[in-house]
Design a protein around this motif. Structure first.
Motif, PDB file in Angstrom:
ATOM      1  N   ASP A  15      -5.666  -0.195   1.705  1.00 32.22           N
ATOM      2  CA  ASP A  15      -5.633  -0.570   3.112  1.00 32.22           C
ATOM      3  C   ASP A  15      -4.463   0.073   3.854  1.00 32.22           C
ATOM      4  OD1 ASP A  15      -5.168  -3.615   5.001  1.00 32.22           O
ATOM      5  OD2 ASP A  15      -6.704  -2.070   5.249  1.00 32.22           O
ATOM      6  N   GLU A  16      -3.505   0.636   3.114  1.00 37.39           N
ATOM      7  CA  GLU A  16      -2.300   1.176   3.727  1.00 37.39           C
ATOM      8  C   GLU A  16      -2.253   2.698   3.584  1.00 37.39           C
ATOM      9  OE1 GLU A  16       0.156   0.287   5.492  1.00 37.39           O
ATOM     10  OE2 GLU A  16      -0.024  -1.901   5.522  1.00 37.39           O
ATOM     11  N   ARG A  36      -0.030   4.740   4.189  1.00 36.64           N
ATOM     12  CA  ARG A  36       1.252   5.274   3.714  1.00 36.64           C
ATOM     13  C   ARG A  36       1.279   5.480   2.212  1.00 36.64           C
ATOM     14  NH1 ARG A  36       4.754   0.681   2.284  1.00 36.64           N
ATOM     15  NH2 ARG A  36       3.643  -1.226   2.778  1.00 36.64           N
ATOM     16  N   TYR A  37       0.316   4.885   1.471  1.00 31.00           N
ATOM     17  CA  TYR A  37       0.260   5.107   0.027  1.00 31.00           C
ATOM     18  C   TYR A  37      -0.436   6.429  -0.332  1.00 31.00           C
ATOM     19  CZ  TYR A  37       1.894   0.436  -1.230  1.00 31.00           C
ATOM     20  OH  TYR A  37       2.651  -0.688  -1.405  1.00 31.00           O
ATOM     21  N   GLY A  92      -1.138   2.053  11.358  1.00 30.58           N
ATOM     22  CA  GLY A  92      -1.340   0.759  10.738  1.00 30.58           C
ATOM     23  C   GLY A  92      -2.402   0.803   9.667  1.00 30.58           C
ATOM     24  N   PRO A  93      -2.856  -0.360   9.230  1.00 30.11           N
ATOM     25  CA  PRO A  93      -3.833  -0.435   8.141  1.00 30.11           C
ATOM     26  C   PRO A  93      -5.173   0.186   8.521  1.00 30.11           C
ATOM     27  CG  PRO A  93      -2.867  -2.591   8.581  1.00 30.11           C
ATOM     28  CD  PRO A  93      -2.446  -1.691   9.687  1.00 30.11           C
ATOM     29  N   SER A 138       6.636   3.412  -2.182  1.00 32.85           N
ATOM     30  CA  SER A 138       6.422   3.260  -0.747  1.00 32.85           C
ATOM     31  C   SER A 138       7.766   3.079  -0.068  1.00 32.85           C
ATOM     32  CB  SER A 138       5.510   2.066  -0.452  1.00 32.85           C
ATOM     33  OG  SER A 138       6.166   0.851  -0.758  1.00 32.85           O
ATOM     34  N   THR A 160       9.483   1.722   3.812  1.00 29.91           N
ATOM     35  CA  THR A 160       9.390   1.305   5.203  1.00 29.91           C
ATOM     36  C   THR A 160      10.754   1.530   5.830  1.00 29.91           C
ATOM     37  OG1 THR A 160       9.839  -0.968   4.532  1.00 29.91           O
ATOM     38  CG2 THR A 160       7.568  -0.392   4.915  1.00 29.91           C
TER      39      THR A 160
END
Lengths: 152, 161
Positions: free
Chosen positions: A22-23, A25-26, A43-44, B36, B38
């Motif tokens: 869902d992310e 960024r992974y 975002g997701p 990850s 942030t």
């Protein structure tokens, strides 16, 4: 065209696996040759989300465009070719099934490169191999990341 | 305190190296076992920016809390440890120097692991080795990414290799 079909068993609940899928960024950790990803909207995962991916191909960086075509939380994620970029055709489908306390991931990847982008001299066989390697590594990395346990 | 220091000559201009060095999304690629990150605020590195990194040590998830404490554009980035996480102390300093269109990147890591954080779950020797491997590989990975050449613009379809 490069095609990969796999079934993967992850020793983690569906919600944990989905939390990674869902992310966006992974993505750079899931695909070894992806360097960075930009998404719109940020975002997701959301249907219609556009993704611009910078990837490494040998000594070159290339740009790939995909978009989210289908997203059923904790069940199914489908990405398809976006406008422009290195793919003429791309489809990634991931379907999750709960199996005991774990997750069975049914994955299929298809891709074909754009000759307009890469030119006539590129080795399609080489790129197909790179794509399939990345697809296999995606699943291995998804399993590894999903199965990480907190320290405490 | 452990120090890891490296100097690499990069076949790319300072601006290209700086772009990668200060793009927080590259952190998970520059450090092999970072999972990850942030950043607050999100986006490019700025003075005072705080990072929360998640990494993996074996099958365990570990955390790092860092902050950008010095930033000289196109030249120097210094990151230090904030309280909590795997490091008791941590400092990274990367200095870029223009060498006639190429870049000399000098990176120093000084760190000490937080034994209390690891507890009895993680093997100290293993973690020490993992951290050392990650930090040792950092400069060479920065070099590799900085030297990537973009494929010619879409539509030309020329010279792809």
């Amino acid at each position: 065209m490069a095609k990969v079909n796999r079934v993967l068993v992850v020793t983690a609940p569906i919600k944990t696996v989905w939390a990674i899928l869902d992310e966006p960024r992974y993505i750079p950790k899931l695909y070894p040759d992806v360097l960075e990803i930009r998404v719109d909207p940020e975002g997701p995962v959301v249907v219609g989300q556009k993704r611009t991916i910078t990837a490494r191909m040998g000594t070159r960086s290339v740009e790939l465009h995909t978009k989210v075509a289908e997203a059923i939380p904790e069940k199914k994620l489908v990405l398809v070719q976006g406008e422009g970029g290195g793919f003429e055709h791309f489809r990634q489908e991931l379907v999750l099934y709960a199996v005991g306390g774990g997750t069975e991931v049914h994955a299929s990847f298809e891709s074909r490169i754009s000759r307009d982008y890469f030119g006539p001299n590129i080795s399609e066989v080489m790129i197909d191999r790179l794509t399939m390697d990345n697809a296999d590594r995606f699943l291995t990395n998804l399993k590894e990341l999903s199965e990480l346990r907190p320290l405490r | 305190m452990t120090r890891i220091e490296s100097v690499v000559e990069i076949e790319a201009p300072v601006s290209a190296v700086w772009d990668i060095l200060t793009d927080t999304s590259y952190i998970v690629k520059l450090f092999r076992d970072a999972v990850s990150v942030t950043a607050d605020p999100p986006g490019r590195s700025v003075l005072g920016q705080k990072y929360h990194l998640t990494g993996k040590a074996g099958r365990r998830r570990v955390e790092f809390f860092l902050e950008v404490v010095e930033l000289v554009p196109q030249s120097t980035v210094v990151t230090r440890q904030r309280p909590g996480g795997l490091f008791k102390t941590f400092m990274q300093k990367t200095v870029l120097e223009d060498k006639a269109g190429r870049t000399r990147a000098h990176t120093v890591f000084d760190y000490e692991l937080a034994l209390g954080y690891m507890g009895k779950v993680l093997n100290v020797v293993l973690v020490e080795r993992l951290v050392r491997d990650n930090l040792t590989a950092y400069s060479h990975t920065l070099k590799e990414f900085s030297e990537l050449l973009p494929l010619p613009a879409e539509g030309t379809g020329k010279g792809a290799t």
